[in-house]
Enzyme design. Structure first.
Site, PDB file in Angstrom:
ATOM      1  N   LYS A   1       9.466  11.250   2.532  1.00  0.00           N
ATOM      2  CA  LYS A   1      10.084  10.923   1.236  1.00  0.00           C
ATOM      3  C   LYS A   1       9.503  11.808   0.136  1.00  0.00           C
ATOM      4  O   LYS A   1      10.226  12.391  -0.660  1.00  0.00           O
ATOM      5  CB  LYS A   1       9.840   9.447   0.895  1.00  0.00           C
ATOM      6  CG  LYS A   1      10.226   9.069  -0.542  1.00  0.00           C
ATOM      7  CD  LYS A   1       9.581   7.773  -1.036  1.00  0.00           C
ATOM      8  CE  LYS A   1       8.142   7.942  -1.452  1.00  0.00           C
ATOM      9  NZ  LYS A   1       7.562   6.776  -2.145  1.00  0.00           N
TER      10      LYS A   1
ATOM     11  N   LYS B   1       2.191  13.441  -9.112  1.00  0.00           N
ATOM     12  CA  LYS B   1       2.007  12.872  -7.765  1.00  0.00           C
ATOM     13  C   LYS B   1       2.875  13.613  -6.743  1.00  0.00           C
ATOM     14  O   LYS B   1       2.442  13.886  -5.612  1.00  0.00           O
ATOM     15  CB  LYS B   1       2.343  11.383  -7.794  1.00  0.00           C
ATOM     16  CG  LYS B   1       2.328  10.696  -6.438  1.00  0.00           C
ATOM     17  CD  LYS B   1       0.963  10.692  -5.773  1.00  0.00           C
ATOM     18  CE  LYS B   1       1.023  10.064  -4.387  1.00  0.00           C
ATOM     19  NZ  LYS B   1      -0.222  10.206  -3.650  1.00  0.00           N
TER      20      LYS B   1
HETATM   21  P1  NAD Z   1       4.330  -0.341   2.338  1.00  0.00           P
HETATM   22  O1  NAD Z   1       5.632  -0.063   2.986  1.00  0.00           O
HETATM   23  O2  NAD Z   1       3.160  -0.706   3.181  1.00  0.00           O
HETATM   24  O3  NAD Z   1       4.507  -1.488   1.223  1.00  0.00           O
HETATM   25  C1  NAD Z   1       5.626  -1.643   0.413  1.00  0.00           C
HETATM   26  C2  NAD Z   1       5.876  -3.138   0.260  1.00  0.00           C
HETATM   27  O4  NAD Z   1       6.938  -3.333  -0.676  1.00  0.00           O
HETATM   28  C3  NAD Z   1       6.308  -3.826   1.573  1.00  0.00           C
HETATM   29  O5  NAD Z   1       5.407  -4.888   1.875  1.00  0.00           O
HETATM   30  C4  NAD Z   1       7.714  -4.325   1.270  1.00  0.00           C
HETATM   31  O6  NAD Z   1       8.021  -5.554   1.913  1.00  0.00           O
HETATM   32  C5  NAD Z   1       7.657  -4.479  -0.236  1.00  0.00           C
HETATM   33  N1  NAD Z   1       8.972  -4.486  -0.871  1.00  0.00           N
HETATM   34  C6  NAD Z   1      10.038  -3.660  -0.654  1.00  0.00           C
HETATM   35  N2  NAD Z   1      11.041  -3.993  -1.472  1.00  0.00           N
HETATM   36  C7  NAD Z   1      10.626  -5.042  -2.217  1.00  0.00           C
HETATM   37  C8  NAD Z   1      11.214  -5.817  -3.247  1.00  0.00           C
HETATM   38  N3  NAD Z   1      12.470  -5.602  -3.660  1.00  0.00           N
HETATM   39  N4  NAD Z   1      10.480  -6.825  -3.788  1.00  0.00           N
HETATM   40  C9  NAD Z   1       9.227  -7.050  -3.365  1.00  0.00           C
HETATM   41  N5  NAD Z   1       8.606  -6.358  -2.397  1.00  0.00           N
HETATM   42  C10 NAD Z   1       9.306  -5.361  -1.834  1.00  0.00           C
HETATM   43  O7  NAD Z   1       4.010   0.952   1.472  1.00  0.00           O
HETATM   44  P2  NAD Z   1       2.574   1.424   0.929  1.00  0.00           P
HETATM   45  O8  NAD Z   1       1.951   2.322   1.931  1.00  0.00           O
HETATM   46  O9  NAD Z   1       1.844   0.241   0.402  1.00  0.00           O
HETATM   47  O10 NAD Z   1       3.048   2.359  -0.278  1.00  0.00           O
HETATM   48  C11 NAD Z   1       3.514   1.819  -1.501  1.00  0.00           C
HETATM   49  C12 NAD Z   1       3.758   2.993  -2.464  1.00  0.00           C
HETATM   50  O11 NAD Z   1       2.512   3.687  -2.663  1.00  0.00           O
HETATM   51  C13 NAD Z   1       4.755   4.026  -1.906  1.00  0.00           C
HETATM   52  O12 NAD Z   1       5.531   4.509  -2.974  1.00  0.00           O
HETATM   53  C14 NAD Z   1       3.857   5.115  -1.344  1.00  0.00           C
HETATM   54  O13 NAD Z   1       4.503   6.386  -1.330  1.00  0.00           O
HETATM   55  C15 NAD Z   1       2.685   5.063  -2.295  1.00  0.00           C
HETATM   56  N6  NAD Z   1       1.402   5.523  -1.736  1.00  0.00           N
HETATM   57  C16 NAD Z   1       0.986   5.097  -0.504  1.00  0.00           C
HETATM   58  C17 NAD Z   1      -0.236   5.542  -0.012  1.00  0.00           C
HETATM   59  C18 NAD Z   1      -0.749   5.120   1.334  1.00  0.00           C
HETATM   60  O14 NAD Z   1      -1.746   5.723   1.812  1.00  0.00           O
HETATM   61  N7  NAD Z   1      -0.162   4.119   1.988  1.00  0.00           N
HETATM   62  C19 NAD Z   1      -1.031   6.405  -0.777  1.00  0.00           C
HETATM   63  C20 NAD Z   1      -0.590   6.790  -2.042  1.00  0.00           C
HETATM   64  C21 NAD Z   1       0.639   6.333  -2.510  1.00  0.00           C
END
Ligand code: NAD
Length: 334
Positions: free
Chosen positions: A280, A211
């Site tokens: 990141k 990834k």
């Molecule tokens: P986001 O910031 O929208 O969601 C993350 C969630 O985690 C938030 O709602 C936050 O409140 C919650 N959180 C943080 N700490 C926590 C804890 N201790 N307990 C419970 N909840 C907690 O991020 P996202 O866009 O959904 O991305 C999530 C992961 O997926 C990341 O690692 C990102 O790099 C990866 N990702 C995102 C995308 C995208 O297009 N958004 C695509 C591929 C991969």
């Protein structure tokens, strides 16, 4: 069961070999009986109900799984409850209730806290839990956590994703999976619900390594594509004509085929993936290269540009906004 994906082989046929699964069939009645109605796989815990986690919740619910959700954000909890998930007030409650747990958290540190902190899985006296970490995380941290969980009888696989919130909502994510063959086979019913293309790339940690490599390419391609557009425009070609021709030629990429038409050229910039998360990922790629002593001179320049972009673009800006920066000025807007 409403999923319609063209069938190549049944999703639970991971027969001990490295395997690539693509294009799943409708989840069958047999599978529903075996997995959805099975207490082990029937209730799935989802920790992190953000842009990606919420989409996963909706997909799992649509496929007949029960979902228990937890997020620190009250808004996210409300949204997941409205979608049909059961919300718990604490992590321990989720670990008690679910034998299979999906993580969709911002970083490796969040994953470590959730699994090994005071409220974490390791602090509970529970029988085997299957943890599927879809976070874009760090391979060495994943291996370290895996060793801790394994000593307690739990299973961890890393299954980071590509495809954005749209892929999460539709159950068409691309998943890069790391884990033992038997563990990946055990997780396959859940992976098959979430993913359209699932590739088992090696042991635990390998998914997170792939990834990081994938996103290093995406981040670099965004920069080279924006340069290509500037050059084409300067030479008298419109962006639309340039992209049409490139997409019929060998210079195309996901950036020219998807990102430019969907999020850049129309000014939408609403992909659901942020500058902060992509910065990141580039930091992780640069750190991995340093740790493994691999020289990446071209990607290192892209890494510098992404790093400097924080002067101009906030963490919550859409990651496609990088195309509005001029790479020759290392983050300055053109
Ligand atoms: P986001 O910031 O929208 O969601 C993350 C969630 O985690 C938030 O709602 C936050 O409140 C919650 N959180 C943080 N700490 C926590 C804890 N201790 N307990 C419970 N909840 C907690 O991020 P996202 O866009 O959904 O991305 C999530 C992961 O997926 C990341 O690692 C990102 O790099 C990866 N990702 C995102 C995308 C995208 O297009 N958004 C695509 C591929 C991969």
């Amino acid at each position: 069961m409403v999923k319609s994906k063209n069938h190549i082989r049944p999703p639970w046929c991971c027969d001990g070999k490295k395997c690539v699964f693509t294009d799943y069939a409708r989840l069958s009645e047999t599978k529903e009986a075996i997995f959805v109605n099975n207490p082990e796989t029937g209730t799935i815990g989802v920790i992190g109900l953000g842009n990606m986690g919420m989409g996963m919740v909706r997909t799992l619910l649509r496929d007949g799984f029960s979902v228990v959700g937890f997020d620190l954000s009250a808004d996210r909890q409300t949204e997941a409850a409205t979608a049909g998930a059961t919300i718990v007030a604490s992590l321990p409650e989720l670990f008690e209730a679910c034998k299979t747990i999906i993580l969709s958290l911002p970083t490796a540190n969040h994953v470590r806290t959730v699994l090994t902190g005071d409220d974490g899985l390791v602090a509970r006296d529970l029988d085997a839990r299957l943890v599927i970490d879809t976070t874009t995380s760090e391979p060495d941290v994943t291996r370290d956590i895996d060793a801790t969980l394994r000593r307690l009888g739990h299973i961890l696989i890393d299954a980071p994703v590509s495809g954005g919130p749209a892929g999460a909502n539709s159950g068409q994510l691309t998943m890069m999976v790391g884990g033992d063959d038997a563990d990946v086979a055990r997780a396959m019913p859940v992976l098959a619900s979430l993913g359209g293309k699932i590739t088992h790339v090696g042991p635990v940690g390998a998914g997170h390594a792939v990834k990081i490599v994938n996103n290093m390419l995406v981040a670099s391609h965004l920069l080279t594509m924006s340069e290509a557009v500037r050059l084409g425009n300067a030479a008298g070609v419109t962006t639309e004509n340039l992209i049409s021709a490139l997409n019929a030629g060998s210079g195309r990429s996901a950036i020219s085929e998807v990102n430019y038409p969907k999020w850049v050229m129309n000014g939408a910039f609403d992909s659901g993936f942020t500058m902060g998360l992509m910065r990141k990922d580039m930091r992780l790629a640069m750190a991995l290269a340093k740790d493994k002593d691999v020289a990446l001179p071209v990607s290192a320049l892209a890494g510098q540009i992404w790093g400097k972009s924080s002067d101009l673009l906030a963490d919550d800006a859409d990651f496609n906004r990088i195309t509005e920066c001029d790479p020759t000025h290392a983050g300055a807007k053109s």
